[in-house]
Design a protein around this motif. Structure first.
Motif, PDB file in Angstrom:
ATOM      1  N   ALA A 196       8.643 -90.177  40.930  1.00  0.00           N
ATOM      2  CA  ALA A 196       8.241 -90.181  39.525  1.00  0.00           C
ATOM      3  C   ALA A 196       9.204 -90.952  38.623  1.00  0.00           C
ATOM      4  O   ALA A 196       8.935 -91.094  37.425  1.00  0.00           O
ATOM      5  N   VAL A 197      10.309 -91.443  39.140  1.00  0.00           N
ATOM      6  CA  VAL A 197      11.230 -92.258  38.338  1.00  0.00           C
ATOM      7  C   VAL A 197      10.546 -93.596  38.043  1.00  0.00           C
ATOM      8  O   VAL A 197       9.950 -94.202  38.943  1.00  0.00           O
ATOM      9  N   PRO A 198      10.597 -94.092  36.802  1.00  0.00           N
ATOM     10  CA  PRO A 198       9.832 -95.288  36.424  1.00  0.00           C
ATOM     11  C   PRO A 198      10.103 -96.523  37.287  1.00  0.00           C
ATOM     12  O   PRO A 198       9.220 -97.359  37.447  1.00  0.00           O
ATOM     13  N   TYR A 199      11.321 -96.649  37.843  1.00  0.00           N
ATOM     14  CA  TYR A 199      11.613 -97.833  38.648  1.00  0.00           C
ATOM     15  C   TYR A 199      11.554 -97.539  40.144  1.00  0.00           C
ATOM     16  O   TYR A 199      12.160 -98.255  40.959  1.00  0.00           O
ATOM     17  N   ALA A 200      10.783 -96.533  40.534  1.00  0.00           N
ATOM     18  CA  ALA A 200      10.696 -96.155  41.946  1.00  0.00           C
ATOM     19  C   ALA A 200      10.173 -97.288  42.818  1.00  0.00           C
ATOM     20  O   ALA A 200      10.515 -97.384  44.012  1.00  0.00           O
ATOM     21  N   ASN A 201       9.353 -98.178  42.234  1.00  0.00           N
ATOM     22  CA  ASN A 201       8.763 -99.250  43.045  1.00  0.00           C
ATOM     23  C   ASN A 201       9.796-100.226  43.582  1.00  0.00           C
ATOM     24  O   ASN A 201       9.497-101.011  44.489  1.00  0.00           O
ATOM     25  N   VAL A 202      11.041-100.203  43.052  1.00  0.00           N
ATOM     26  CA  VAL A 202      12.056-101.099  43.598  1.00  0.00           C
ATOM     27  C   VAL A 202      12.299-100.799  45.075  1.00  0.00           C
ATOM     28  O   VAL A 202      12.657-101.683  45.862  1.00  0.00           O
TER      29      VAL A 202
END
Length: 573
Positions: free
Chosen positions: A136-142
């Motif tokens: 759920a962290v906004p930059y998880a897609n990294v």
């Protein structure tokens, strides 16, 4: 941090609305911690507004709803990005480089301290990046393309990738705020995601002094690392950001010198500039504002006839951006390029693609496109029917109270009706607009979430991100499914800016987007910035050969260099 009583709030409000905008005018040698907001010396205090729409309540940099100034005044990023030069420069980082095809090594500056006196180290960077392993962290897609993070020594971090997505990595470097491991490691996962993080421990030039229902106050740190490392010193001792009220109140406060910087749209500002030398904007002439994002008409491509690219192209030819620029905004914004790309990327505009697939306001062309695609007004009511003969009646939704967008939607709907497309504007609660956009429960709406970033990759991710989910949170609100465009967007993300293939990919994406119109670019919203020179001067300007940083306290702008504005301001004396 002090959260004061209602009586104190009332006193502060009365004081701010007084002619001098504060209760004291001269400097004070008193300890800032002993002062309340209404006691700040006016000539040491920068008053801003235009970012917050509700009382400050969130000091968590992991949460998108953070208080004004938290990103930049409080927490900082590894790099800064200059929109004018399209270059990144080290900030918390001293340096960084790709040492191998899939390895990036970063070195922190020595001597950075958190506001509680602890040293910032490579462990803080590693911890911050690894927070992205929480879904759920906004930059998880990294972590879709980052394989691992390794601490080499106290100041050095090594990143190893599965895929080197250069554009996405650059974006990560100037948008992700580094947090102190020794504080956040004590939080539960739920607290990391949703906790308020009161009394934030920060690395930036200011700490939170106090707050109440209509403002947040920041106070200058004496030990900010950049003063010694970069010879930078922020000039205001205090920064007070006021929650947005009405345009009329803000405009009056700006004229009276009670507000120093407004970062909200103020109707009529272009007329006032001519008669008030104490007011200034980024450009001294129209369009007055730098371009911040592209306002676009979003069609829901899952419903007829909006699933037809020819119908969408007809809509593009039917709409007059010039009418909106002149009548709604009085010339303080500009018409958008048919590519949708911001002016900072104009070097990438492909004139061949624009000539072949672009559009401009020409109602007769819109009607021709409709007729050629088989759309007819068979019942004589003045509006075309669907290809199956069903009546077409659509609603264009915008948030109620957004007066400029309300007027723009009226203009758009009228233009579309003029060519035989039955559209009615409807103003609904902003929360309802958010829900409709996310769930896809709409026909037409305006949106401007394609904004300033480091690469046109951001624009095409916004248009084409796949897969389409039941809830679309940040991109592809038209719900278009174009595998080719999304593959090219991902290819662009992995291509270095100096690679000749970089411009070729952008040109192809321009052509595709103009041919199928997943969104219709109409105008560029501004980096709204109206400044008063009564207390502070030397505001950044876009005039001249070397444009200044954007004068804005919008949270994302500090990572784009707006922090320099605070070091360049001068007292009006």
């Amino acid at each position: 941090m002090r959260h004061r009583s209602k009586a104190a709030i009332a006193l502060a409000a009365a004081c701010t609305l007084a002619l001098a905008a504060a209760c004291t005018d001269s400097g004070s040698s008193e300890d800032p911690e002993n002062l309340s907001i209404e006691q700040f010396p006016r000539n040491e205090t920068l008053y801003t507004t235009g970012t917050a729409w509700e009382p400050p309540s969130d000091w968590n940099p992991v949460n998108p709803g953070q208080a004004t100034g938290l990103n930049g005044l409080g927490y900082e990023t590894l790099y800064l990005f200059d929109p004018n030069t399209q270059e990144l420069s080290p900030w918390l980082a001293e340096s960084g480089e790709w040492t191998e095809d899939l390895v990036f090594e970063l070195k922190l500056r020595d001597g950075i301290t958190w506001s509680d006196g602890e040293e910032m180290t490579a462990d803080d960077v590693k911890y911050t990046v690894e927070l992205g392993q929480i879904e759920a962290v906004p930059y998880a897609n990294v972590w879709d393309w980052l394989a691992g993070v390794e601490v080499v020594d106290d100041l050095t971090v090594r990143f190893t990738f599965d895929e080197a997505r250069h554009q996405e990595w650059d974006n990560f470097l100037f948008t992700t705020e580094i947090v102190p491991e020794h504080v956040f490691a004590e939080y539960s996962e739920d607290e990391i995601l949703t906790g308020a993080n009161e009394d934030p421990v920060v690395s930036g030039p200011y700490t939170v002094h106090s707050y109440d229902q209509d403002r947040i106050a920041w106070v200058k740190r004496d030990d900010w690392w950049a003063t010694e490392a970069l010879d930078l010193e922020v000039k205001p001792t205090y920064i007070v950001d006021i929650v947005n009220t009405s345009n009329e109140v803000t405009l009056n406060q700006l004229i009276q010198g009670e507000i120093d910087l407004s970062n909200n749209f103020l109707p009529g500002i272009s007329d006032l500039l001519e008669g008030d030398p104490t007011l200034s904007t980024y450009y001294s002439e129209a369009p007055y504002m730098a371009s911040a994002n592209t306002a676009m008409l979003i069609p829901n491509t899952t419903i007829k006839p909006l699933d037809d690219p020819e119908f969408r192209r007809a809509m593009a030819f039917a709409i007059s951006p010039g009418e909106i620029v002149d009548s709604v905004y009085s010339g303080i914004v500009s018409e958008a390029s048919p590519t949708g790309l911001l002016p900072i990327w104009q070097d990438f505009y492909d004139q061949g693609a624009i000539s072949e697939a672009g559009f401009q306001f020409e109602p007769s062309d819109a009607q021709t496109i409709l007729a050629d695609a088989g759309y007819e007004d068979s019942d004589g009511d003045g509006f075309v029917e669907n290809l199956d003969g069903e009546a077409v009646s659509m609603t264009l939704n915008v948030p109620s109270g957004w007066t400029d967008w309300e007027e723009a939607s009226r203009s758009i709907a009228e233009d579309l009706r003029d060519v035989g497309i039955n559209v009615t504007e409807e103003f609904i609660d902003a929360g309802a607009v958010d829900d409709a956009r996310t769930t896809g429960d709409f026909q037409l709406m305006l949106n401007n979430w394609s904004g300033i970033t480091n690469s046109p990759w951001g624009h095409y991710r916004y248009l084409y991100q796949l897969p389409v989910q039941d809830n679309q949170g940040t991109a592809n609100f038209s719900r278009i499914e174009n595998e080719e465009a999304w593959q090219l967007t991902q290819e662009l993300a992995a291509t270095a800016t100096d690679d000749p293939h970089y411009a070729e990919i952008i040109a192809e994406l321009e052509r595709i987007s103009m041919e199928e119109m997943p969104a219709i670019p109409i105008w560029y919203n501004g980096v709204w910035a109206q400044s008063s020179n009564q207390v502070w001067t030397n505001w950044p300007s876009g005039d001249g050969d070397t444009p200044g940083v954007y004068p804005s306290v919008w949270n994302e702008m500090f990572g784009m260099g707006s922090i320099y504005m605070l070091t360049q301001l001068e007292s009006a004396g």
